[in-house]
Design a protein around this motif. Structure first.
Motif, PDB file in Angstrom:
ATOM      1  N   GLY A 436       0.818  -1.213   0.000  1.00 22.80           N
ATOM      2  CA  GLY A 436       0.000   0.000   0.000  1.00 22.80           C
ATOM      3  C   GLY A 436       0.850   1.260   0.000  1.00 22.80           C
ATOM      4  N   LEU A 437       1.951   1.223   0.736  1.00 21.42           N
ATOM      5  CA  LEU A 437       2.841   2.383   0.774  1.00 21.42           C
ATOM      6  C   LEU A 437       3.514   2.613  -0.571  1.00 21.42           C
ATOM      7  CD1 LEU A 437       4.443   1.874   4.302  1.00 21.42           C
ATOM      8  CD2 LEU A 437       2.762   3.590   3.629  1.00 21.42           C
ATOM      9  N   VAL A 438       3.893   1.538  -1.263  1.00 19.38           N
ATOM     10  CA  VAL A 438       4.481   1.689  -2.599  1.00 19.38           C
ATOM     11  C   VAL A 438       3.469   2.297  -3.560  1.00 19.38           C
ATOM     12  CG1 VAL A 438       5.363   0.435  -4.608  1.00 19.38           C
ATOM     13  CG2 VAL A 438       6.185  -0.140  -2.328  1.00 19.38           C
ATOM     14  N   GLN A 441       3.191   5.984  -2.744  1.00 19.45           N
ATOM     15  CA  GLN A 441       4.370   6.731  -3.195  1.00 19.45           C
ATOM     16  C   GLN A 441       4.310   7.003  -4.683  1.00 19.45           C
ATOM     17  OE1 GLN A 441       7.457   4.118  -1.897  1.00 19.45           O
ATOM     18  NE2 GLN A 441       7.671   5.068   0.103  1.00 19.45           N
ATOM     19  N   PHE A 442       4.036   5.985  -5.465  1.00 18.26           N
ATOM     20  CA  PHE A 442       4.011   6.172  -6.920  1.00 18.26           C
ATOM     21  C   PHE A 442       2.746   6.878  -7.383  1.00 18.26           C
ATOM     22  CE2 PHE A 442       7.718   3.591  -7.050  1.00 18.26           C
ATOM     23  CZ  PHE A 442       8.348   3.949  -8.220  1.00 18.26           C
ATOM     24  N   PHE A 443       1.682   6.808  -6.613  1.00 14.38           N
ATOM     25  CA  PHE A 443       0.485   7.591  -6.901  1.00 14.38           C
ATOM     26  C   PHE A 443       0.837   9.085  -6.900  1.00 14.38           C
ATOM     27  CE2 PHE A 443      -2.731  10.107  -4.553  1.00 14.38           C
ATOM     28  CZ  PHE A 443      -3.724  10.171  -5.520  1.00 14.38           C
ATOM     29  N   LEU A 444       1.553   9.527  -5.851  1.00 11.24           N
ATOM     30  CA  LEU A 444       1.969  10.925  -5.774  1.00 11.24           C
ATOM     31  C   LEU A 444       2.997  11.255  -6.854  1.00 11.24           C
ATOM     32  CD1 LEU A 444       2.373  11.295  -1.900  1.00 11.24           C
ATOM     33  CD2 LEU A 444       0.486  12.109  -3.314  1.00 11.24           C
ATOM     34  N   THR A 445       3.924  10.341  -7.073  1.00 13.92           N
ATOM     35  CA  THR A 445       4.998  10.588  -8.038  1.00 13.92           C
ATOM     36  C   THR A 445       4.446  10.727  -9.452  1.00 13.92           C
ATOM     37  OG1 THR A 445       6.534   9.323  -6.673  1.00 13.92           O
ATOM     38  CG2 THR A 445       7.153   9.678  -8.962  1.00 13.92           C
ATOM     39  N   SER A 690      11.253  15.389  -9.860  1.00 15.22           N
ATOM     40  CA  SER A 690      12.422  14.523 -10.028  1.00 15.22           C
ATOM     41  C   SER A 690      12.904  13.981  -8.684  1.00 15.22           C
ATOM     42  CB  SER A 690      13.557  15.292 -10.708  1.00 15.22           C
ATOM     43  OG  SER A 690      13.155  15.765 -11.974  1.00 15.22           O
ATOM     44  N   LEU A 691      12.938  14.858  -7.678  1.00 13.53           N
ATOM     45  CA  LEU A 691      13.361  14.413  -6.346  1.00 13.53           C
ATOM     46  C   LEU A 691      12.379  13.407  -5.764  1.00 13.53           C
ATOM     47  CD1 LEU A 691      14.568  17.803  -4.817  1.00 13.53           C
ATOM     48  CD2 LEU A 691      15.990  15.853  -5.454  1.00 13.53           C
ATOM     49  N   THR A 692      11.084  13.643  -5.994  1.00 17.98           N
ATOM     50  CA  THR A 692      10.075  12.709  -5.499  1.00 17.98           C
ATOM     51  C   THR A 692      10.224  11.349  -6.167  1.00 17.98           C
ATOM     52  OG1 THR A 692       8.566  14.578  -5.167  1.00 17.98           O
ATOM     53  CG2 THR A 692       7.608  12.389  -5.120  1.00 17.98           C
ATOM     54  N   ILE A 693      10.474  11.347  -7.479  1.00 18.70           N
ATOM     55  CA  ILE A 693      10.701  10.091  -8.196  1.00 18.70           C
ATOM     56  C   ILE A 693      11.901   9.359  -7.612  1.00 18.70           C
ATOM     57  CG2 ILE A 693      11.412   9.111 -10.423  1.00 18.70           C
ATOM     58  CD1 ILE A 693       9.803  11.408 -11.739  1.00 18.70           C
ATOM     59  N   PHE A 694      12.973  10.113  -7.379  1.00 21.78           N
ATOM     60  CA  PHE A 694      14.188   9.497  -6.846  1.00 21.78           C
ATOM     61  C   PHE A 694      13.937   8.860  -5.485  1.00 21.78           C
ATOM     62  CE2 PHE A 694      18.086   9.902  -4.282  1.00 21.78           C
ATOM     63  CZ  PHE A 694      18.924   9.078  -5.025  1.00 21.78           C
ATOM     64  N   VAL A 695      13.276   9.606  -4.597  1.00 18.04           N
ATOM     65  CA  VAL A 695      13.022   9.081  -3.255  1.00 18.04           C
ATOM     66  C   VAL A 695      12.052   7.901  -3.306  1.00 18.04           C
ATOM     67  CG1 VAL A 695      12.097   9.647  -0.978  1.00 18.04           C
ATOM     68  CG2 VAL A 695      13.544  11.278  -2.163  1.00 18.04           C
ATOM     69  N   ALA A 696      11.039   7.980  -4.179  1.00 18.45           N
ATOM     70  CA  ALA A 696      10.109   6.862  -4.327  1.00 18.45           C
ATOM     71  C   ALA A 696      10.834   5.616  -4.824  1.00 18.45           C
ATOM     72  CB  ALA A 696       8.983   7.237  -5.276  1.00 18.45           C
ATOM     73  N   CYS A 697      11.784   5.803  -5.735  1.00 16.94           N
ATOM     74  CA  CYS A 697      12.572   4.667  -6.235  1.00 16.94           C
ATOM     75  C   CYS A 697      13.417   4.055  -5.127  1.00 16.94           C
ATOM     76  CB  CYS A 697      13.471   5.116  -7.385  1.00 16.94           C
ATOM     77  SG  CYS A 697      12.579   5.445  -8.902  1.00 16.94           S
ATOM     78  N   TYR A 744      -0.763   4.276 -11.058  1.00 17.09           N
ATOM     79  CA  TYR A 744      -0.995   5.066 -12.275  1.00 17.09           C
ATOM     80  C   TYR A 744      -2.500   5.273 -12.501  1.00 17.09           C
ATOM     81  CZ  TYR A 744      -1.302   6.132 -17.268  1.00 17.09           C
ATOM     82  OH  TYR A 744      -1.601   6.702 -18.481  1.00 17.09           O
ATOM     83  N   VAL A 745      -3.269   4.207 -12.347  1.00 19.67           N
ATOM     84  CA  VAL A 745      -4.720   4.293 -12.545  1.00 19.67           C
ATOM     85  C   VAL A 745      -5.343   5.268 -11.546  1.00 19.67           C
ATOM     86  CG1 VAL A 745      -6.881   2.994 -12.413  1.00 19.67           C
ATOM     87  CG2 VAL A 745      -4.894   1.986 -13.543  1.00 19.67           C
ATOM     88  N   LEU A 746      -4.841   5.274 -10.322  1.00 24.52           N
ATOM     89  CA  LEU A 746      -5.382   6.173  -9.305  1.00 24.52           C
ATOM     90  C   LEU A 746      -4.923   7.614  -9.508  1.00 24.52           C
ATOM     91  CD1 LEU A 746      -4.882   3.948  -6.122  1.00 24.52           C
ATOM     92  CD2 LEU A 746      -7.017   4.373  -7.344  1.00 24.52           C
ATOM     93  N   ALA A 747      -3.708   7.794 -10.024  1.00 24.94           N
ATOM     94  CA  ALA A 747      -3.129   9.140 -10.150  1.00 24.94           C
ATOM     95  C   ALA A 747      -3.729   9.933 -11.304  1.00 24.94           C
ATOM     96  CB  ALA A 747      -1.616   9.041 -10.317  1.00 24.94           C
TER      97      ALA A 747
END
Length: 807
Positions: A436-438, A441-445, A690-697, A744-747
């Motif tokens: 759920g946390l992943v 994270q990617f929902f926001l990213t 970009s920073l959010t993507i990096f931290v999510a990764c 992706y579907v949620l974002a």
């Protein structure tokens, strides 16, 4: 004991250097990003709040609707301050400000025009907190021609001498102006910035009783805790009382009749602390911010910090799970549960504190670049240190404790026999939480990626938009008035310069703000039908120099004397008057001024609509008249050596006047400045995305490490039974790719809604299509696959004997 805990913690850090660095740097980036955004938000929010009476001060503004055209002005009429003070006892003080521009100051043989000045009432400094370093604020501006100057102006003109009692000579300003006070520099977070304040008592306009002209910024001080909305409900009666009779005299109709025709005019109030972030008024004293951007960046900061904290906990947990056997051995050797709990908590808190230290270093290194991009002067010193340091330490302690709670309380609670036999397992609830946390994270990213893509598409659309005139190779030389009697000489020199293809002289440029409100009426019609327009005074070379297209009719001609009463309309004006383009030719329009009906003009032509304001606004009615005001030289140039042309023009200018330094700007640069704020927001969004993507990764990487650790034996068995590397990578990756797909579907719906709301602020905008959404999805999946694939391939390539032995 604590010394022993620290030794074990440092030993573990050295043993897991890569994972420890990833864990520390991920949280550090999250905290640093949050601090940078906090500095930005705090600065924007702080505007005008340094005044002691900030919560009591409101600005009187002017709003209205005339034939469907909105009036939103930050200036009001000269008598408004006195009238409101007399009419309402709740108005404790009323003061005014009127912009004086940049007066030319003469000192000996030198002239200067670099300082902004304003006329203000004598009580201005009792309303606003602008401390004087010398002089008496209560009496400094009572006498006409008295001035208060800033410390910088005092140093420039008087050096180390005491400026009080000395004078400054203003060109065309009558008598010398006596310095009666020196003030501290106005803070940057103020909605007005002036170096010189001049006594309003010497300004004749300030004593005018007219309610038909508005050039005065007016501020009221209300009682502490008073709701300004209560006073605002009383303002219509005052406006009708004073403005109504004057409107009847000038326009031949009363205010009631005016409103009955669907129009309206009136006074409203705006709190001082809302001016910077909530303004949409014409004639504002400075560029304003936007509260919506503060909400966006504030949300990004919170999400970024939340993601970084979750990642820190995930990676800490993943690393701690590898130490299960260590826990078992230590318990067999006699370690108490309390000792293990403190060990794991201390290690986690140590990592969090190292992240805090790294975050402070990152902020210090990034601030200069951030300030350049955001066009601010932010500093860590601007944050209240008394709560920032304790807050950061408490935050580090909290995050460290939460991250260390799993190994501290979960692992330490198992019996040694269970751990050493390999019986340690992870429950489904724990796995579901991590998944759920992943997704979150990617929902926001992904939402940030989509929003950033839309912002850049809109900015590109603005750059590529057809403005209705040619901006290429158009050079603007402003303030020709400084040439005085030599202006004609300069014009002749330009006419003889073969590099200047065409030259026009006008004070009106089709870029940036244009506020020259006029009202026109078809003769014989009722005055309730008058149309609000903008007015440009131009010469006959204006249209060809800017390559503006005539839809019908002809351009002005200096050879035709009747053209002095001719007029050219844009297409929006034609529509406002209810005509077709061809029908408009030869029609007459009468100018409505404060005294009533003025000059009658005849329509000579209709110019194609062009954007003379920001693309945030619809093209409004515009009229052009043949005028004599020069203002600026607008030059269409043709040369491959622009630098030499500018140098030659500067040389000519300097030979003709020393009153003002030569200044020139290409028209496309001026247009670029119009959308500078949007570009800054776009760049900041891209950086934070970009920073959010990096931290999510990093978080995804941590979860992958955790998952592969749990399936080490399974991987070994599958390899022994003949599983290929590709099949193992697919096995380990597919679950994570599914999580990203769900995110992706949620974002997409959220990003679509947010960007639709943002685009509504532009009158001319792109249409949202699937391109940005598809690209964001592909990019997110690719990033996730690379992140997961690295760890999956590493696990799949490991020798099966090593995998089985490790269990």
């Amino acid at each position: 004991m604590i010394k022993n805990y620290l030794k074990i913690a440092l030993r573990n850090l050295r043993r897991s250097k890569v994972m420890s660095f990833i864990n520390i740097s991920g949280l550090a980036i999250g905290i640093a990003t949050c601090l940078l955004i906090l500095l930005f938000v705090q600065y924007e929010w702080s505007f005008d709040r340094y005044h002691e009476k900030a919560d009591q001060i409101v600005r009187v503004v002017f709003k209205g609707m005339v034939q469907g055209e909105k009036l939103n002005e930050s200036t009001v009429m000269p008598p408004v301050a006195e009238a409101l003070k007399d009419e309402f006892p709740e108005v404790e003080e009323a003061t005014r400000l009127r912009v004086a521009g940049r007066p030319t100051i003469i000192r000996g043989e030198e002239t200067y025009k670099t300082h902004e000045a304003a006329f203000v009432d004598a009580n201005f400094f009792s309303v606003f907190t602008l401390p004087l370093v010398s002089g008496d604020a209560a009496t400094a501006l009572v006498e006409p021609n008295s001035i208060i100057i800033s410390e910088a102006v005092a140093e420039k003109f008087f050096g180390g001498e005491n400026p009080l009692g000395k004078t400054l000579d203003f060109k065309n300003g009558g008598e010398p102006h006596k310095v009666t006070g020196v003030m501290e520099e106005i803070p940057e977070n103020s909605h007005f910035q002036f170096d010189i304040f001049i006594a309003m008592s010497g300004l004749a306009e300030a004593r005018q009783p007219s309610w038909m002209v508005s050039e005065f910024y007016t501020y009221l001080v209300l009682p502490e805790g008073y709701d300004y909305k209560k006073l605002e409900t009383k303002l219509p009666s005052v406006f009708d009382k004073y403005a109504g009779p004057q409107m009847k005299q000038a326009m031949g109709m009363g205010i009631a009749e005016f409103r009955a025709a669907g129009n309206d005019l009136g006074l409203f109030l705006q709190p001082l602390t809302e001016i910077h972030l909530y303004s949409d008024f014409a004639f504002d004293l400075s560029p304003h911010g936007d509260i919506r951007y503060l909400y966006i960046f504030g949300a990004i900061a919170l999400f970024m910090l939340f993601i970084a904290c979750i990642n820190f906990m995930n990676i800490s947990t993943a690393g701690a799970s590898k130490r299960a056997k260590e826990v078992g051995v230590r318990k067999v050797m006699g370690s108490r549960k309390r000792d293990l709990v403190w060990q794991f908590l201390l290690e986690s808190i140590l990592l969090a504190m190292l992240s805090l230290a790294m975050a402070i270093v990152l902020v210090s290194l990034a601030l200069p670049l951030f300030n350049e991009v955001a066009d601010k002067q932010l500093s860590l010193n601007s944050l209240p240190i008394q709560w920032l340091v304790p807050g950061l330490l408490l935050f580090g302690l909290l995050v460290g404790t939460l991250a260390g709670s799993y190994p501290a309380f979960f692992l330490s609670s198992f019996r040694p026999s269970v751990i050493l036999k390999g019986g340690l397992g992870i429950g489904n609830k724990s796995v579901s939480l991590r998944q759920g946390l992943v997704v979150f994270q990617f929902f926001l990213t992904i939402a940030l990626m989509i929003c950033t893509g839309v912002v850049f598409r809109q900015l590109q659309f603005i750059q590529d938009a057809k403005l209705g005139y040619d901006t290429s190779s158009v050079l603007v030389v402003p303030e020709l008035w400084a040439l005085g009697k030599n202006e004609e000489v300069f014009r002749q020199q330009l006419a003889q310069d073969t590099r200047v293809v065409s030259a026009s002289y006008s004070g009106y440029l089709p870029a940036g703000s244009s506020y020259s409100n006029n009202f026109f009426l078809i003769p014989g019609q009722d005055k309730t039908k008058m149309v609000k327009t903008l007015r440009y005074d131009v010469d006959e070379h204006y249209l060809p120099t800017l390559n503006m297209k005539l839809v019908t009719g002809r351009n002005f001609s200096s050879e035709m004397a009747t053209d002095s009463s001719g007029i050219i309309l844009n297409e929006a004006s034609v529509r406002a008057f209810g005509w077709q383009e061809e029908e408009a030719l030869g029609q007459q329009l009468v100018y409505v001024n404060n005294e009533g009906l003025g000059t009658t003009y005849q329509v000579l032509g209709v110019v194609e609509d062009f954007h003379f304001k920001s693309l945030h606004e619809q093209i409004s009615p515009l009229v052009m008249v043949l005028g004599s005001r020069s203002g600026s030289a607008i030059l269409k140039v043709q040369t491959g050596d622009v630098a030499t042309l500018l140098a030659d023009l500067k040389k000519s200018w300097t030979a003709l006047t020393t009153e003002l330094p030569f200044d020139a700007l290409f028209l496309d640069e001026r247009i670029y400045e119009t959308y500078k704020a949007e570009r800054r927001v776009g760049i900041l969004l891209a950086v934070f995305a970009s920073l959010t993507i990096f931290v999510a990764c990093l978080g995804l990487f941590g979860l992958t490490v955790f998952a592969t650790e749990q399936r080490t034996k399974e991987i070994g068995v599958r390899k022994v039974l003949g599983a290929s590397v590709a099949s193992l990578v697919q096995l380990l990756s597919k679950d994570f790719i599914k999580l990203v797909a769900v995110a992706y579907v949620l974002a997409c719906p959220l990003a679509w809604w947010v960007m639709n709301q943002w685009l509504e602020d532009f009158a001319y905008r792109i249409t949202l299509n699937g391109g940005v959404f598809v690209l964001a999805g592909i990019l997110a999946l690719a990033i996730a696959f690379v992140t997961v694939g690295y760890q999956s391939i590493k696990a799949a390539l490991a020798h099966p004997l090593k995998s089985l032995r490790s269990e």
